[in-house]
Motif scaffolding. Structure first.
Motif, PDB file in Angstrom:
ATOM      1  N   LEU A   3      -7.122  15.755  36.087  1.00 32.14           N
ATOM      2  CA  LEU A   3      -6.064  16.747  36.175  1.00 32.14           C
ATOM      3  C   LEU A   3      -6.026  17.297  37.592  1.00 32.14           C
ATOM      4  O   LEU A   3      -7.034  17.814  38.094  1.00 32.14           O
ATOM      5  CB  LEU A   3      -6.315  17.894  35.195  1.00 32.14           C
ATOM      6  N   HIS A   4      -4.866  17.175  38.227  1.00 30.70           N
ATOM      7  CA  HIS A   4      -4.661  17.693  39.582  1.00 30.70           C
ATOM      8  C   HIS A   4      -3.720  18.899  39.497  1.00 30.70           C
ATOM      9  O   HIS A   4      -2.593  18.775  39.000  1.00 30.70           O
ATOM     10  CB  HIS A   4      -4.042  16.629  40.486  1.00 30.70           C
ATOM     11  N   SER A  21       2.796  23.296  39.004  1.00 33.46           N
ATOM     12  CA  SER A  21       2.886  21.854  38.778  1.00 33.46           C
ATOM     13  C   SER A  21       1.482  21.314  38.574  1.00 33.46           C
ATOM     14  O   SER A  21       0.550  21.678  39.291  1.00 33.46           O
ATOM     15  CB  SER A  21       3.551  21.122  39.944  1.00 33.46           C
ATOM     16  N   ILE A  22       1.355  20.475  37.563  1.00 33.27           N
ATOM     17  CA  ILE A  22       0.070  19.872  37.211  1.00 33.27           C
ATOM     18  C   ILE A  22       0.297  18.380  36.991  1.00 33.27           C
ATOM     19  O   ILE A  22       1.308  17.978  36.421  1.00 33.27           O
ATOM     20  CB  ILE A  22      -0.499  20.486  35.917  1.00 33.27           C
ATOM     21  N   MET A  35       3.368  14.103  35.182  1.00 32.63           N
ATOM     22  CA  MET A  35       3.492  15.434  35.788  1.00 32.63           C
ATOM     23  C   MET A  35       3.966  16.440  34.752  1.00 32.63           C
ATOM     24  O   MET A  35       4.819  16.128  33.905  1.00 32.63           O
ATOM     25  CB  MET A  35       4.479  15.383  36.959  1.00 32.63           C
ATOM     26  N   PHE A  36       3.430  17.642  34.838  1.00 32.17           N
ATOM     27  CA  PHE A  36       3.819  18.737  33.965  1.00 32.17           C
ATOM     28  C   PHE A  36       4.345  19.880  34.825  1.00 32.17           C
ATOM     29  O   PHE A  36       3.588  20.522  35.556  1.00 32.17           O
ATOM     30  CB  PHE A  36       2.625  19.184  33.119  1.00 32.17           C
ATOM     31  N   ASP A  37       5.657  20.079  34.764  1.00 29.41           N
ATOM     32  CA  ASP A  37       6.399  21.050  35.570  1.00 29.41           C
ATOM     33  C   ASP A  37       6.435  20.637  37.040  1.00 29.41           C
ATOM     34  O   ASP A  37       5.588  19.878  37.520  1.00 29.41           O
ATOM     35  CB  ASP A  37       5.859  22.464  35.412  1.00 29.41           C
ATOM     36  N   CYS A  38       7.465  21.144  37.710  1.00 29.09           N
ATOM     37  CA  CYS A  38       7.711  20.714  39.090  1.00 29.09           C
ATOM     38  C   CYS A  38       8.374  21.865  39.840  1.00 29.09           C
ATOM     39  O   CYS A  38       9.568  21.843  40.111  1.00 29.09           O
ATOM     40  CB  CYS A  38       8.588  19.456  39.098  1.00 29.09           C
ATOM     41  N   PHE A  60       7.005  16.150  32.308  1.00 28.55           N
ATOM     42  CA  PHE A  60       7.189  17.016  31.145  1.00 28.55           C
ATOM     43  C   PHE A  60       7.466  18.430  31.639  1.00 28.55           C
ATOM     44  O   PHE A  60       6.614  19.035  32.311  1.00 28.55           O
ATOM     45  CB  PHE A  60       5.938  17.003  30.267  1.00 28.55           C
ATOM     46  N   ILE A  61       8.645  18.942  31.338  1.00 30.14           N
ATOM     47  CA  ILE A  61       9.031  20.284  31.767  1.00 30.14           C
ATOM     48  C   ILE A  61       8.821  21.248  30.600  1.00 30.14           C
ATOM     49  O   ILE A  61       9.331  21.030  29.497  1.00 30.14           O
ATOM     50  CB  ILE A  61      10.506  20.306  32.225  1.00 30.14           C
ATOM     51  N   THR A  62       8.075  22.328  30.853  1.00 30.11           N
ATOM     52  CA  THR A  62       7.793  23.276  29.777  1.00 30.11           C
ATOM     53  C   THR A  62       9.001  24.162  29.479  1.00 30.11           C
ATOM     54  O   THR A  62       9.309  24.434  28.316  1.00 30.11           O
ATOM     55  CB  THR A  62       6.576  24.152  30.105  1.00 30.11           C
TER      56      THR A  62
END
Length: 311
Positions: A3-4, A21-22, A35-38, A60-62
């Protein structure tokens, strides 16, 4: 698998933390990045990491607050210039498709790669032979999701000693026995895989939640996760303010981690009110309830071990 954390701040970028962003890097498992959120400037943060935009397979956008999506148009344009062979899929709440299409259209941006956009509802949103992704509904004033990524179980170890006891010498036949339910040997002997292979090896489970108030009812969804990434916008002494703004405290995140019996809790989405030398208080508060808590910083990297006891 790692996980970055490219951005760990809440609401506004600061000198210490960029907005959210993760990335879940899976070089061995899929040769890809999820990627999770940007948030704004995510692609600048990527330049300070070993990750490449062209390797991003899914985003994946929360939810649609700006600190979680304003970096998307620029990232999509950059990724297009790199001419990645990977098809990119984006998952998010209703409205994400319109946001992306309008942003690219009015700016005259071209996305050369194939792009699929999925507007999702709670439930399983992705599954293939190795992975599932479940979206869970959160509480943040606008539609908001958390994502639970699960690796499917894999076959256990072949019991070579038992095969030798059955008179089967090592060789290519061992692979055949492991890869099929029943193997017929030349001598007419039948070998059932279940008799010579150990228990399945459980896969890893990573839960990455978007912005949310404290939701203790999520414990069943998060049960036994290897890693829970949870927002920690406020300190333990501000639960009323956290609820009013649709957020959680560090103590609430820890309480959920403990109730769900997760292995590790990582705190992120840290308010700019907590400067770099002050944010550690959030982790200290969480550890009074859940000891294995880490505070994410921008560009932090956490390994997702196959054997959770190694983490």
């Amino acid at each position: 698998m790692e996980l970055h954390f490219l951005g760990t701040g809440a609401g506004l970028p600061s000198k210490d933390r960029n907005v959210t962003s993760i990335c879940l890097s899976m070089p061995q498992e899929r040769q890809a990045v999820w990627m999770f959120d940007c948030g704004e400037a995510t692609q600048h943060q990527l330049l300070h990491s070993p990750l490449k935009p062209g390797k991003i397979e899914k985003i994946f956008i929360t939810h649609l607050h700006g600190d979680h999506i304003y970096g998307l148009p620029g990232l999509l344009s950059t990724r297009s210039f790199q001419q990645s062979d990977l098809q990119l899929e984006i998952y998010g709440p209703r409205g994400i498709k319109e946001y992306i299409e309008v942003s690219l259209s009015v700016s005259g941006s071209q996305v050369a790669n194939s792009l699929l956009i999925h507007e999702i509802e709670p439930g399983r949103i992705f599954e293939d032979e190795g992975w599932t992704v479940e979206a869970v509904e959160l509480s943040h004033g606008i539609p908001c999701f958390g994502y639970i990524v699960e690796e499917k179980a894999t076959l256990g170890e072949l019991n070579a000693d038992k095969l030798k006891e059955l008179g089967i010498s090592p060789g290519p036949i061992y692979r055949q026995i492991k890869n099929q339910e029943v193997t017929e040997l030349p001598n007419g002997q039948s070998i059932r895989r279940a008799d010579v292979v150990g228990p399945d090896k459980p896969g890893r489970k990573i839960a990455i939640l978007g912005d949310t108030t404290y939701l203790p009812e999520l414990k069943d969804n998060l049960d036994s996760a290897d890693i829970l990434v949870h927002e920690s916008t406020f300190s333990a002494d501000e639960p009323d303010m956290a609820k009013a703004y649709g957020h959680s405290t560090a103590l609430q995140a820890a309480s959920l981690a403990k109730a769900a019996n997760v292995k590790k809790l990582i705190l992120t989405h840290i308010s700019a009110r907590y400067h770099q030398d002050e944010a550690s208080i959030l982790a200290e508060q969480a550890r009074t309830v859940f000891q294995n808590t880490e505070l994410a910083e921008d560009l932090s990297v956490f390994e997702v071990y196959k054997n959770s006891s190694d983490s």
